[in-house]
Design an enzyme around this catalytic site. Structure first.
Site, PDB file in Angstrom:
ATOM      1  N   THR A  19      49.944  32.328  31.318  1.00 49.80           N
ATOM      2  CA  THR A  19      49.406  31.013  30.981  1.00 49.80           C
ATOM      3  C   THR A  19      50.578  30.056  30.830  1.00 49.80           C
ATOM      4  O   THR A  19      51.633  30.459  30.328  1.00 49.80           O
ATOM      5  CB  THR A  19      48.601  31.040  29.665  1.00 49.80           C
ATOM      6  OG1 THR A  19      48.503  29.716  29.115  1.00 49.80           O
ATOM      7  CG2 THR A  19      49.253  31.920  28.620  1.00 49.80           C
ATOM      8  N   CYS A  36      48.717  24.718  35.333  1.00 54.69           N
ATOM      9  CA  CYS A  36      47.786  25.516  34.533  1.00 54.69           C
ATOM     10  C   CYS A  36      47.361  26.655  35.439  1.00 54.69           C
ATOM     11  O   CYS A  36      47.074  26.428  36.625  1.00 54.69           O
ATOM     12  CB  CYS A  36      46.585  24.684  34.094  1.00 54.69           C
ATOM     13  SG  CYS A  36      45.312  25.653  33.258  1.00 54.69           S
TER      14      CYS A  36
END
Length: 232
Positions: free
Chosen positions: A83, A197
């Site tokens: 992430t 992202c």
């Protein structure tokens, strides 16, 4: 081959892409029936997202540190945090274990610089776009000029990530909204776009854009394989 320790679940929609990419990359490099040696520790993203929105980053960092210690105990040789946003807490992971930590922004910046790009537009969560842990690292450590969307653009990108992409929802209307934001970044001078992202690659690909696109999920996964296959 070293064992890759993956901290995933944020969201699992992109974590399964990491798993696929590291295995494909090992297969492509070694051939035959080779696959990656990896250990995945997956958190409950609902708990993490609640801490993010409450600004309880230190508590979220404890979750990341716990995941890192579990991977080390399971005999991983290196750690990959699947992430971008939670790299705000990279220090918590690095403080909890002696294992090498592969920072997603470093891997991405090195790829961008190798391609000769300098001015990049960033799409990511609000946390990643607006806070200095990520844009500052790209700027101060790697010398990149980072552009982010305007207020409305940042809100659009952030909402689609959490309300759709992290839930596995892919909508054409959302793709068009992202392409509008990307177009505005290009008009502002961006020579390339970072998909900052790990879920954005589910919606936007190079085929959608007129400038180079850097998918951090793919770059990070490949860098993990390179580290795992590197000879001592």
């Amino acid at each position: 081959m070293k064992t890759i320790g993956l901290i995933g679940g944020m969201s699992w929609e992109s974590s399964h892409v990491y798993y696929q990419l590291v295995n494909e990359a090992v297969r492509d490099r070694l051939g035959g029936l080779h696959s990656a040696k990896c250990i995945l520790y997956s958190v409950d993203f609902a708990e993490i997202e609640e801490l993010q929105n409450a600004g309880k980053w230190e508590e979220a960092g404890e979750h990341m540190a716990d995941a890192a210690r579990r991977l080390e105990a399971a005999e991983a040789d290196l750690i990959v945090l699947c992430t971008n946003t939670m790299h705000k807490l990279a220090y918590a992971i690095q403080g909890a274990t002696s294992l090498p930590f592969l920072h997603i922004a470093d891997a991405t910046a090195m790829k961008i610089k190798a391609d000769g790009q300098q001015r990049v537009g960033l799409l990511a969560t609000r946390f990643t776009m607006e806070q200095d842990f990520y844009t500052g690292r790209l700027r101060d450590t790697h010398g990149l000029d980072v552009l982010i969307p305007d207020e409305q653009g940042r809100q659009t990108v952030h909402e689609i990530i959490y309300e759709e992409l992290c839930r596995g929802i892919i909508r054409e209307e959302s793709k068009l909204a992202y392409l509008k934001v990307i177009s505005e970044l290009i008009e502002a001078g961006a020579e390339a776009i970072i998909l900052g992202c790990t879920e954005i690659g589910l919606l936007i690909t190079q085929a959608d854009c007129s400038v180079p696109v850097y998918d951090t999920t793919e770059i990070h996964a490949i860098s993990a394989v390179e580290a795992a296959l590197q000879k001592e």
